[in-house]
Design a protein around this motif. Structure first.
Motif, short mmCIF file in Angstrom:
data_model
loop_
_atom_site.label_atom_id
_atom_site.label_comp_id
_atom_site.label_asym_id
_atom_site.label_seq_id
_atom_site.Cartn_x
_atom_site.Cartn_y
_atom_site.Cartn_z
N ILE A 190 0.88 -1.13 -0.14
CA ILE A 190 -0.05 0.09 -0.09
C ILE A 190 0.94 1.26 -0.06
CG2 ILE A 190 -1.52 1.37 1.46
CD1 ILE A 190 -2.82 -1.20 2.46
N THR A 191 0.52 2.11 -0.89
CA THR A 191 1.39 3.57 -0.96
C THR A 191 0.80 4.29 0.08
OG1 THR A 191 1.81 3.19 -3.25
CG2 THR A 191 2.05 5.36 -2.39
N GLN A 215 4.50 -3.68 7.98
CA GLN A 215 3.38 -4.74 7.96
C GLN A 215 2.03 -4.27 8.69
OE1 GLN A 215 5.57 -8.33 9.46
NE2 GLN A 215 6.00 -8.78 7.27
N GLN A 216 2.33 -3.42 9.98
CA GLN A 216 1.21 -2.93 10.59
C GLN A 216 0.49 -2.02 9.64
OE1 GLN A 216 2.70 -0.85 14.11
NE2 GLN A 216 1.05 0.47 14.21
N TYR A 217 1.31 -1.03 9.30
CA TYR A 217 0.60 0.06 8.50
C TYR A 217 0.05 -0.40 7.05
CZ TYR A 217 2.75 3.20 11.82
OH TYR A 217 3.09 3.86 12.96
N GLN A 218 0.43 -1.40 6.58
CA GLN A 218 -0.20 -2.11 5.40
C GLN A 218 -1.58 -2.62 6.03
OE1 GLN A 218 2.22 -4.33 2.56
NE2 GLN A 218 0.53 -5.80 2.35
N ALA A 219 -1.52 -3.38 7.00
CA ALA A 219 -2.76 -3.99 7.71
C ALA A 219 -3.87 -3.25 7.97
CB ALA A 219 -2.41 -4.82 8.74
N PHE A 257 -3.76 2.76 -2.10
CA PHE A 257 -3.20 3.96 -1.33
C PHE A 257 -3.89 3.91 -0.02
CE2 PHE A 257 -1.58 5.25 -4.92
CZ PHE A 257 -0.48 6.47 -4.88
N SER A 258 -3.12 4.23 1.09
CA SER A 258 -3.71 4.25 2.48
C SER A 258 -5.01 5.13 2.78
CB SER A 258 -2.54 4.74 3.39
OG SER A 258 -3.23 4.93 4.65
N PRO A 259 -6.05 4.70 3.29
CA PRO A 259 -7.29 5.28 3.37
C PRO A 259 -7.10 6.45 4.35
CG PRO A 259 -7.46 3.26 4.41
CD PRO A 259 -6.20 3.21 3.53
N SER A 302 5.18 -2.23 0.37
CA SER A 302 6.06 -3.19 -0.28
C SER A 302 7.66 -3.29 -0.10
CB SER A 302 5.76 -3.08 -1.83
OG SER A 302 6.50 -1.89 -2.28
N PHE A 303 8.15 -2.16 0.62
CA PHE A 303 9.39 -2.31 0.92
C PHE A 303 9.79 -3.15 1.93
CE2 PHE A 303 12.87 -0.60 3.83
CZ PHE A 303 13.98 -0.74 3.00
N ALA A 304 8.89 -3.67 2.76
CA ALA A 304 8.82 -4.78 3.72
C ALA A 304 9.24 -6.09 2.93
CB ALA A 304 7.44 -5.07 4.39
#
Length: 437
Positions: free
Chosen positions: A304-305, A418-422, A336-338, A368-370
């Protein structure tokens, strides 16, 4: 709003040499610093004007192995740089992070910082530093870590932007590369403002697609040229007044929601347009984080961007950029992040990226850098749990407990991404807010 350019290690200096080659072309300056035509843009961002007809790069080229610096001195740009810009040691780091930071680097860091101070004294309003380097070997990773630490101590209010080459599967020839990279990432995370991420595997695919003749994988010159062009794109708003308010600091404040999450995934598209005005703006916007335009080896569709910057160069109508961004939003090609609104900035410069007539580069703070962090952590663990090659580092003063702390910090950073993607995976939409000159 001047900048000081720092190039570290063999890879960093080779990329840097390509940067200055292109900067000379864009500003109409010859290889000896003498203008070849009417000066274009604002070269004072990167150059010192030592007389009315002479420009000298505001740069430091450093490698703890003297052979790289000696080679640059003999090539076509050797006379461009001030003799004080070159910095080297005769001992080398043996591709060892600990030697670069503690042993050899520790002995010569004061001399290096003296050069930085002298460069800073030539600036009326220093906005920050840019640095090209790799984190695979000893100088770019180890000495780079020490340099970044010192710059943060001495110039805490200045922006430090690094353009960092990460390890590649297909070209790795340094067995302790995972150790070097993980230790460097911790220092970058703590002391660097914003980092653009590159990987030779991804860069090679882009070069191969854009080069009619087949090139060898180890033809690093073409790959370095492509990386250098995106480095220059990052500086375009300052050098050509595409958006004079879009300083390094403003770019960083818009792209980095959390200080540790400052690693940018990069992509680039360039083309020779036949018409005076770019008519297919949408194809450039649609290259955003697409596989065949990526300079970082990640699968962006799985991330997620959080935020992004687009740098358009060429005769792009601003209205077309706006409409192409709206159209791109409707495709849902990238998530993209909401919870971060107005997260996409863009700069539109009429000055093209030579020799092309139109190009677009994107710097995306993507979760995705994760994927890169996870891969490096896995390789580190495979070596470390067997204590393989550990003596190379403990023998020069690095404690194994420090290495455990470094890999723990890397895994913490991985967890944060990973937290901010989730946090945004269930409700995702795209919001673009361009910054237009």
């Amino acid at each position: 709003r001047e900048t000081i350019s720092i190039h570290l290690g063999k890879s960093g200096n080779n990329i840097g040499e390509c940067c200055w080659d292109s900067l000379l072309q864009e500003h109409a300056i010859g290889a000896t610093g003498v203008p070849t035509d009417k000066i274009q843009g604002n070269p004072h961002i990167c150059f010192n004007e030592v007389s009315k007809s002479k420009y000298v790069p505001r740069a430091i080229l450093a490698d703890l192995d003297v052979t790289c610096i000696d080679s640059i001195k003999t090539r076509h740009l050797g006379r461009l740089f001030s003799p004080d810009s070159y910095f080297s040691s005769y001992e080398g780091t043996s591709n060892n992070w600990a030697k670069g930071k503690y042993e050899i680097g520790g002995e010569c860091i004061d001399s290096f910082i003296d050069i930085v101070r002298k460069q800073a004294e030539t600036c009326g309003s220093l906005q920050g530093f840019t640095c090209t380097h790799s984190i695979s070997g000893g100088t770019g990773s180890g000495f780079g870590s020490l340099v970044f630490q010192k710059l943060m101590e001495i110039f805490p209010s200045k922006t430090l932007s690094t353009f960092t080459l990460f390890p590649s599967e297909s070209v790795s020839d340094i067995v302790v590369e995972p150790y070097n990279a993980v230790q460097a990432i911790m220092e970058i995370m703590e002391n660097v403002t914003i980092t653009s991420v590159y990987n030779n595997d991804a860069v090679y695919k882009c070069v191969e697609a854009d080069t009619p003749a087949k090139i060898e994988y180890k033809d690093f010159h073409e790959m370095n040229k492509l990386i250098s062009r995106t480095v220059l794109d990052f500086t375009v708003p300052s050098r050509f007044s595409a958006d004079p308010q879009l300083s390094y600091g403003k770019i960083a404040s818009n792209l980095i929601p959390f200080p540790r999450l400052h690693f940018m995934i990069t992509s680039s598209k360039m083309c020779e347009e036949k018409s005076a005005v770019v008519k297919n703006t949408g194809t450039y916007t649609n290259s955003y984080l697409r596989d065949n335009f990526m300079l970082s080896s990640v699968n962006a569709t799985q991330g997620i961007t959080l935020s992004a910057l687009g740098v358009y160069r060429g005769n792009f109508p601003s209205s077309e950029i706006d409409s192409s961004l709206v159209g791109y939003k409707e495709t849902g090609a990238q998530k993209f992040s909401p919870w971060i609104e107005n997260s996409f900035l863009y700069s539109n410069s009429k000055t093209p990226r030579l020799p092309q007539t139109a190009s677009a580069a994107f710097f995306a703070n993507s979760t995705s850098f994760a994927q890169i962090l996870k891969d490096l952590a896995s390789k580190f663990d495979k070596l470390f749990k067997r204590k393989a090659f550990l003596y190379c580092f403990t023998g020069v003063g690095l404690d194994s407990m420090e290495m455990e702390e470094m890999i723990a910090n890397t895994k913490d950073l991985l967890s944060e991404y990973q937290q901010y993607q989730a946090a945004g995976i269930e409700q995702v939409f795209i919001l673009f807010q361009p910054s237009v000159s």
